[in-house]
Design an enzyme around this catalytic site. Structure first.
Site, short mmCIF file in Angstrom:
data_model
loop_
_atom_site.label_atom_id
_atom_site.label_comp_id
_atom_site.label_asym_id
_atom_site.label_seq_id
_atom_site.Cartn_x
_atom_site.Cartn_y
_atom_site.Cartn_z
N HIS A 178 0.83 -1.20 0.00
CA HIS A 178 0.00 0.00 0.00
C HIS A 178 0.87 1.26 0.00
O HIS A 178 0.38 2.36 -0.30
CB HIS A 178 -0.91 -0.01 1.23
N ASP A 201 -8.62 -11.07 -17.83
CA ASP A 201 -8.59 -12.31 -18.60
C ASP A 201 -7.15 -12.53 -19.05
O ASP A 201 -6.66 -11.86 -19.94
CB ASP A 201 -9.54 -12.20 -19.79
#
Length: 445
Positions: free
Chosen positions: A156, A378
């Site tokens: 983060h 994908d």
């Protein structure tokens, strides 16, 4: 007899960029937003069903090769943070873990469990390594049925949810290209855009993190809600067309605030809603800008508020007004330079003071809705069957994620055991929310 889910690590490998990072790019400064970010990993799990054309081993190999290729564009992810000021882009690499799971994927999708989901991640989300070690870790979990779960953890300190999404989209495009599929090229801004606009502050380098999220004995649960049933009830003259996120957040906040007040009705309830600042600046930044660009507006339910003050219409109206004031008063100060850095530090300090004071019930809410990962992630073997945030272990956290198939929203809620027990009896929430339903389409796994 219940069979315990076991995840066995088969191999670990360091993946570096496919070509060395040029010498003049070997150091990337953090922005002041990055410096103030909490020490933890931003994480996501991507689940894929079996594919007759690609084995788990072949998919893992493709993930590694494409990861190496995309790291040439995201070279800071293969580096290490130095002194909370910069990233040493030394091509030290990302960690890639291959693991085997003893049960079929349907075991996860039929009844998702946060504790089990975290076993599919390569590292604890709260690990201090987020500021001292690998900035990117991946775990490819192969299920016996041929299913695959890809756990991705990015520090983060250099990435918010938007950056994680940008990286995964680029990585999946690179993987699909390796498999010979047609892809759309993605343009990325320079990686130093954030630090050029909001440079790091030397005085922050040695400081302890401004924001330390509270941990306690908590329970995390997943709810699925249909915003189409909630949004009309949240509409009012002040806000005739509330967003789906506004309506869902208002309902969840109302119910958890009510649950908390069964223990102490005198405490105010404060919601902090995270917002992506990239497009809200006076000089907007592209949505693909890498780094942390998250702010947050706050709205309160006062102590001993009556039912009228907690109506969905009122809460949504209060949220919309708080957001308007936030963008009018705060974002104009983010024009760059020292004045901006002071405004950012003041906001972080105020946030930390509130979250650590113990004087209010403080709820930290973030939405991952609209990131588009179901369409984009994908890797060449089909879209994800499910995308999960894996939940967090920090008290009073509310995380919204798009549900599979569109239209619905998943809410990952972390509360104290006492508040969660009280929430179990909240008829209003149960009227609109399904508690941890089966992931749609799990039967095809």
């Amino acid at each position: 007899m219940t069979i315990e889910l076991k995840v066995q690590v088969v191999a670990k490998e360091t993946i570096g960029p496919s070509s060395p990072t040029p010498h003049h790019l070997r150091s990337v400064k953090l922005s002041v937003f990055d410096q103030l970010a909490p020490i933890l990993y931003t994480s996501v799990l991507l689940f894929y069903t079996s594919n007759a054309n690609t084995s788990s081993r072949h998919r893992s190999s493709c993930l590694k090769s494409s990861l190496s290729n995309v790291l040439t564009r995201f070279y800071p992810l293969a580096g290490r943070i130095r002194d909370n000021l910069s990233v040493d882009c030394d091509d030290g690499g990302a960690e890639f873990v291959d693991a085997k799971v003893n049960l079929p994927l349907s075991h996860i999708l039929d009844c998702p469990c946060p504790v089990l989901l975290r076993k599919l991640l390569p590292i604890d989300m709260e690990s201090p390594e987020a500021s001292a070690g690998c900035l990117l870790l991946v775990q490819a979990n192969a299920f016996g049925c041929g299913g695959l779960a890809v756990g991705v953890c990015v520090s983060h300190k250099i990435a918010d949810a938007s950056t994680l999404s940008t990286f995964i989209k680029a990585w999946s495009a690179a993987s699909a290209e390796l498999l010979g599929n047609v892809i759309v090229d993605i343009e990325f801004p320079p990686l130093d855009t954030a630090s050029a606009r909001f440079p790091p502050q030397v005085e922050l380098a040695a400081m302890s993190p401004t924001v330390v999220l509270p941990k306690a004995r908590c329970v995390t649960r997943r709810y699925v809600l249909d915003p189409a049933k909630i949004t009309p009830l949240a509409a009012s003259e002040a806000v005739p067309e509330p967003t789906q996120v506004e309506a869902v957040v208002a309902l969840v906040w109302k119910c958890v605030a009510r649950a908390s007040r069964t223990n102490d009705p005198r405490r105010p309830s404060l919601l902090s809603q995270a917002v992506n600042l990239r497009g809200r600046l006076a000089e907007p930044l592209p949505e693909t800008t890498v780094g942390n660009f998250v702010g947050g507006f706050k709205v309160e339910i006062p102590p001993q508020a009556d039912e009228r003050e907690m109506e969905l219409k009122k809460l949504v109206s209060d949220m919309r007004e708080a957001k308007r004031e936030y963008f009018e008063n705060y974002t104009p100060r983010l024009s760059g330079g020292g004045v901006s850095c002071m405004a950012i530090l003041e906001a972080a300090t105020e946030f930390a003071t509130l979250i650590n004071s113990g004087a209010v019930d403080f709820y930290n809410c973030s939405s991952w809705c609209g990131l588009g990962l179901y369409e984009a992630a994908d890797f060449g073997w089909g879209r994800p069957a499910w995308i999960s945030s894996a939940g967090v272990e920090y008290k009073n956290s509310i995380v919204l994620v798009d549900a599979r198939g569109g239209g619905l929203i998943e809410v990952w809620l972390t509360l104290s055991r006492g508040d969660m027990d009280a929430l179990d009896a909240d008829e209003e929430l149960l009227r609109f929310a399904s508690l941890n339903p089966t992931v749609c389409g799990s039967c095809i796994a």
